[in-house]
Write a protein that holds these residues in place. Sequence first.
Motif, PDB file in Angstrom:
ATOM      1  N   ALA A   1       0.848  -1.171   0.000  1.00 35.27           N
ATOM      2  CA  ALA A   1       0.000   0.000   0.000  1.00 35.27           C
ATOM      3  C   ALA A   1       0.898   1.240   0.000  1.00 35.27           C
ATOM      4  N   ASP A   2       0.436   2.292  -0.667  1.00 33.77           N
ATOM      5  CA  ASP A   2       1.228   3.523  -0.727  1.00 33.77           C
ATOM      6  C   ASP A   2       1.549   4.050   0.666  1.00 33.77           C
ATOM      7  N   SER A   3       0.626   3.863   1.592  1.00 35.97           N
ATOM      8  CA  SER A   3       0.781   4.424   2.930  1.00 35.97           C
ATOM      9  C   SER A   3       1.891   3.756   3.738  1.00 35.97           C
ATOM     10  N   VAL A   4       2.324   2.559   3.329  1.00 34.76           N
ATOM     11  CA  VAL A   4       3.345   1.855   4.106  1.00 34.76           C
ATOM     12  C   VAL A   4       4.624   1.624   3.319  1.00 34.76           C
ATOM     13  N   ARG A   5       4.598   1.916   2.028  1.00 31.76           N
ATOM     14  CA  ARG A   5       5.782   1.645   1.206  1.00 31.76           C
ATOM     15  C   ARG A   5       6.973   2.431   1.732  1.00 31.76           C
ATOM     16  N   GLY A   6       8.097   1.727   1.879  1.00 31.32           N
ATOM     17  CA  GLY A   6       9.297   2.353   2.408  1.00 31.32           C
ATOM     18  C   GLY A   6       9.433   2.223   3.916  1.00 31.32           C
ATOM     19  N   ARG A   7       8.352   1.883   4.592  1.00 28.34           N
ATOM     20  CA  ARG A   7       8.386   1.710   6.046  1.00 28.34           C
ATOM     21  C   ARG A   7       8.192   0.250   6.445  1.00 28.34           C
ATOM     22  N   PHE A   8       7.362  -0.476   5.692  1.00 26.85           N
ATOM     23  CA  PHE A   8       7.053  -1.870   6.000  1.00 26.85           C
ATOM     24  C   PHE A   8       7.729  -2.778   4.977  1.00 26.85           C
ATOM     25  N   THR A   9       8.110  -3.959   5.432  1.00 23.46           N
ATOM     26  CA  THR A   9       8.710  -4.958   4.554  1.00 23.46           C
ATOM     27  C   THR A   9       8.085  -6.316   4.817  1.00 23.46           C
ATOM     28  N   ILE A  10       7.600  -6.938   3.752  1.00 24.16           N
ATOM     29  CA  ILE A  10       7.052  -8.292   3.872  1.00 24.16           C
ATOM     30  C   ILE A  10       8.109  -9.289   3.427  1.00 24.16           C
TER      31      ILE A  10
END
Length: 122
Positions: free
Chosen positions: A60-69
């Motif tokens: 999701a755009d809101s988490v890209r760069g902060r979250f990693t799956i």
Amino acid sequence: QVQLVESGGDLVQAGGSLRLSCDASGRIFSIRAMGWYRQAPGKQRELVATRASGGTTNYADSVRGRFTISRDNAKITVYLQMNSLKPEDTAVYYCNAEIAEIGTTVRYVNYWGQGTQVTVSS
């Protein structure tokens, strides 16, 4: 039967980090994709991140760069590393997987975990 069990949810301050885990178990023949969704109070469930069996990820755009799956194939576990958490990340996080059970026909079914609460305080 297939089960997805999440863990790792907690209360954390803004700017902090958490790692969620989702363990899949049961009569699993194949997994096409695994991912994370979240639902905040009064809002619809939304996609957070997915990972296809070939390794392709989507965020999701809101988490890209902060979250990693990521996924541990040996343990059939999917992780969500969440960094730089914000109060708006507060939600119940659900694990999702497209799984074909052992049997005579390969048919993928969508499975959900029970959810784990993530609360980010400001």
